[in-house]
Write a protein that holds these residues in place. Structure first.
Motif, short mmCIF file in Angstrom:
data_model
loop_
_atom_site.label_atom_id
_atom_site.label_comp_id
_atom_site.label_asym_id
_atom_site.label_seq_id
_atom_site.Cartn_x
_atom_site.Cartn_y
_atom_site.Cartn_z
N GLU A 107 0.84 -1.21 0.00
CA GLU A 107 0.00 0.00 0.00
C GLU A 107 0.87 1.26 0.00
O GLU A 107 0.66 2.20 -0.77
CB GLU A 107 -0.91 -0.03 1.23
CG GLU A 107 -1.87 1.13 1.33
CD GLU A 107 -2.57 1.20 2.71
OE1 GLU A 107 -3.51 1.98 2.84
OE2 GLU A 107 -2.14 0.48 3.64
N ILE A 108 1.90 1.27 0.85
CA ILE A 108 2.79 2.44 0.92
C ILE A 108 3.52 2.62 -0.42
O ILE A 108 3.59 3.74 -0.95
CB ILE A 108 3.80 2.27 2.08
CG1 ILE A 108 3.07 2.29 3.42
CG2 ILE A 108 4.87 3.36 2.03
CD1 ILE A 108 3.94 1.95 4.62
N LEU A 109 4.03 1.54 -0.99
CA LEU A 109 4.75 1.65 -2.26
C LEU A 109 3.83 2.15 -3.37
O LEU A 109 4.25 2.93 -4.23
CB LEU A 109 5.37 0.30 -2.64
CG LEU A 109 6.54 -0.16 -1.78
CD1 LEU A 109 6.99 -1.56 -2.16
CD2 LEU A 109 7.72 0.81 -1.89
N HIS A 110 2.57 1.72 -3.37
CA HIS A 110 1.63 2.20 -4.38
C HIS A 110 1.45 3.72 -4.30
O HIS A 110 1.51 4.41 -5.29
CB HIS A 110 0.27 1.52 -4.20
CG HIS A 110 0.19 0.20 -4.90
ND1 HIS A 110 -0.95 -0.56 -4.92
CD2 HIS A 110 1.11 -0.49 -5.61
CE1 HIS A 110 -0.72 -1.67 -5.62
NE2 HIS A 110 0.52 -1.65 -6.03
N VAL A 111 1.21 4.21 -3.09
CA VAL A 111 0.98 5.64 -2.92
C VAL A 111 2.21 6.43 -3.34
O VAL A 111 2.12 7.48 -3.98
CB VAL A 111 0.60 5.96 -1.45
CG1 VAL A 111 0.58 7.46 -1.21
CG2 VAL A 111 -0.77 5.36 -1.12
N MET A 112 3.40 5.90 -3.01
CA MET A 112 4.63 6.63 -3.30
C MET A 112 5.07 6.48 -4.76
O MET A 112 6.02 7.13 -5.19
CB MET A 112 5.74 6.13 -2.38
CG MET A 112 5.45 6.45 -0.93
SD MET A 112 6.85 6.04 0.09
CE MET A 112 8.15 6.73 -0.92
N SER A 113 4.40 5.62 -5.47
CA SER A 113 4.82 5.26 -6.82
C SER A 113 4.93 6.47 -7.74
O SER A 113 5.79 6.53 -8.60
CB SER A 113 3.83 4.25 -7.39
OG SER A 113 4.45 3.44 -8.34
N GLY A 114 4.05 7.44 -7.54
CA GLY A 114 4.05 8.61 -8.40
C GLY A 114 5.21 9.56 -8.13
O GLY A 114 5.44 10.51 -8.88
N LEU A 115 5.98 9.30 -7.07
CA LEU A 115 7.00 10.26 -6.65
C LEU A 115 8.38 10.01 -7.25
O LEU A 115 9.30 10.78 -7.03
CB LEU A 115 7.12 10.25 -5.12
CG LEU A 115 5.99 10.97 -4.39
CD1 LEU A 115 6.08 10.70 -2.89
CD2 LEU A 115 6.06 12.47 -4.65
N ASP A 116 8.55 8.93 -8.00
CA ASP A 116 9.87 8.62 -8.56
C ASP A 116 10.91 8.52 -7.44
O ASP A 116 11.98 9.12 -7.51
CB ASP A 116 10.27 9.69 -9.60
CG ASP A 116 11.51 9.28 -10.39
OD1 ASP A 116 11.93 8.12 -10.28
OD2 ASP A 116 12.06 10.12 -11.11
N LEU A 117 10.54 7.79 -6.39
CA LEU A 117 11.48 7.59 -5.27
C LEU A 117 11.87 6.12 -5.23
O LEU A 117 12.03 5.49 -6.26
CB LEU A 117 10.83 7.99 -3.95
CG LEU A 117 10.56 9.48 -3.73
CD1 LEU A 117 9.88 9.69 -2.40
CD2 LEU A 117 11.87 10.24 -3.78
N GLY A 118 11.99 5.57 -4.04
CA GLY A 118 12.52 4.23 -3.88
C GLY A 118 11.52 3.14 -4.22
O GLY A 118 10.39 3.39 -4.60
N GLN A 119 11.99 1.92 -4.08
CA GLN A 119 11.20 0.76 -4.43
C GLN A 119 11.10 -0.20 -3.26
O GLN A 119 10.70 -1.34 -3.43
CB GLN A 119 11.86 0.03 -5.60
CG GLN A 119 12.15 0.94 -6.77
CD GLN A 119 13.23 0.37 -7.66
OE1 GLN A 119 14.30 0.01 -7.19
NE2 GLN A 119 12.95 0.26 -8.94
N GLY A 120 11.49 0.27 -2.09
CA GLY A 120 11.50 -0.64 -0.97
C GLY A 120 10.99 0.02 0.30
O GLY A 120 11.11 1.24 0.48
N VAL A 121 10.41 -0.80 1.18
CA VAL A 121 9.85 -0.27 2.42
C VAL A 121 9.88 -1.39 3.46
O VAL A 121 9.82 -2.57 3.10
CB VAL A 121 8.41 0.24 2.14
CG1 VAL A 121 7.48 -0.91 1.80
CG2 VAL A 121 7.85 1.06 3.27
N VAL A 122 10.03 -1.02 4.74
CA VAL A 122 9.97 -2.01 5.82
C VAL A 122 8.79 -1.69 6.71
O VAL A 122 8.61 -0.55 7.15
CB VAL A 122 11.27 -2.01 6.66
CG1 VAL A 122 11.10 -2.87 7.91
CG2 VAL A 122 12.43 -2.53 5.83
N VAL A 123 7.95 -2.70 6.98
CA VAL A 123 6.81 -2.55 7.87
C VAL A 123 6.88 -3.64 8.93
O VAL A 123 7.16 -4.80 8.61
CB VAL A 123 5.49 -2.67 7.08
CG1 VAL A 123 4.29 -2.59 8.03
CG2 VAL A 123 5.39 -1.58 6.02
#
Lengths: 266, 266
Positions: free
Chosen positions: B150-166
């Motif tokens: 969910e976090i990666l989807h929201v951030m997808s438009g930002l041209d940032l990273g591809q990884g997250v830790v939850v």
């Protein structure tokens, strides 16, 4: 007659509030920790009914929540009658984000007759717009601040952090549960070849955030860590971020050569 | 007859490609660094025209980009005729995100008659769906993986990273310019009282990302760092993340007791 209670966790903010409102009752919470030196009433999160009774006996009509607190572990065995009755609502909120939990806590105080105030109303310590301290940001720093605002806007729906570092258009850090200082420490370790500009730390509340319970703040430590991370300065949402220990914080920014800047309309 | 050139930066992926396609020409770039031990053709980013001529002389018809590379500093004084002609397009792309720059590089190769292949087409090393190695993730780990997605989807438009830790529903790290290993190092330092569950590292490409030039990958180092950070495992977008050095990576996951799991349809 209205009397204020400061429901206090750790940090500078509750201490400043207690100094600003000498008549206030300071309430601390078992297991949470605090930095007060004066008298406090210690209570248990498991016994909010007892806390409400104490506040009423003390003539308290308004409360303010202040300080940093990680999500508490509650022991249901110690619940008083009020908390037992509230358990189903708590359980539901615990499964969701921190925002939901905080909104519930505010509701519980309001339902029991207390007005919930914001620290910013009591301290008048929020960031103003424009240059607040230090050297004026250059065009690149303002562009980095704008990119930071864009990132925070997109992330606003996620109930995550309130801070981000951008340097030369590239994002070097996004605040997570560990908080601002940990994130700035991470940024400080960025290899030199990845840094194309000094960069800016941007801080703003989430969209729809209840400033009464979770208002972002900076203080002297923030400025020290910003300088340590080699950043050019800090950009804050004007009117919606607290500048704690203001005189010290501003002087530090001047001494360390980092700017504090208030962004209007973000 | 078609011949492949591997346009190589640092890391395992270009080395694995060179091993998988022995007939391929390996091209390295001055100032970028690489990990090849066999013969290479070294070129300059400032002289792409010369690179294209060399590829044509060698009978190359297809190229694959592979390896990690930070945004290069170009010296316009050294531009060949092709790069001089391309300078306006480069300048425009440089002002935007890395995605834009990468798309331009792909276009330049295609306009000059080269087909651009993806490493995943050549290696067949992408993550499959379901459990890939290690112990099966429990319900909590799968919930953390879903929150990460969910976090990666929201951030997808930002041209940032591809990884997250939850971990336990709370976000402990978001990948920024410094990359996966730096982020996992940061997570490893999280104070114990903020951790409510072991947690999961989630990796997936950005929406609309061109997998031919920037396909996310994990390898043995990722697994070591995931274990070091105390996480339960890694969740990958099935079919869209490379598992490098596959046999070693999978065995490490088994030995260290962390899972590698492929998420379908994310």
């Amino acid at each position: 007659m209205s009397r204020l209670a400061i429901i206090s966790a750790m940090g500078l903010l509750p201490v400043e509030l207690a100094r600003a409102v000498p008549s206030a009752l300071v309430v601390t919470l078992q297991g949470v920790g605090h930095d007060h030196t004066g008298p406090v009433h210690e209570h248990q999160l498991e016994r909010l009914g007892a806390l409400f009774d104490d506040l009423k006996a003390e003539g308290v009509t308004e409360v303010v929540f202040a300080g940093a607190m990680s999500r508490p572990n509650l022991d249901p065995m110690q619940f008083d009658a009020f908390m037992q009755a509230t358990a189903p609502r708590l359980t539901e909120a615990f499964g969701q984000g921190d925002d939901v939990l905080l909104r519930l806590v505010v509701s519980l105080f309001e339902e029991n007759g207390f007005a919930v105030r914001g620290a910013h109303e009591l301290l008048q310590a929020t960031a103003n717009g424009g240059l607040i301290a230090g050297p004026a940001p250059d065009e690149r720093a303002l562009a980095d601040a704008a990119r930071g605002v864009e990132i925070l806007h997109v992330m606003s729906g996620l109930d995550l952090g309130q801070g981000v570092v951008v340097a030369g258009g590239l994002c070097l850090g996004i605040e997570t549960l560990q908080g601002t200082d940990a994130m700035l420490g991470f940024v400080a370790q960025t290899p030199k070849h990845l840094r194309r500009a000094k960069g800016v730390f941007v801080k703003a509340p989430k969209a729809g955030q209840d400033l009464r319970v979770d208002m972002p703040a900076i203080g002297p430590d923030t400025i020290r860590n910003v300088a340590q991370a080699g950043l050019a300065g800090v950009a804050l949402a004007a009117g919606r971020v607290l500048v704690l220990d203001r005189a010290v914080t501003l002087k530090l920014a001047e001494d360390l050569g980092v700017f504090i800047y208030g962004l209007e309309e973000i």
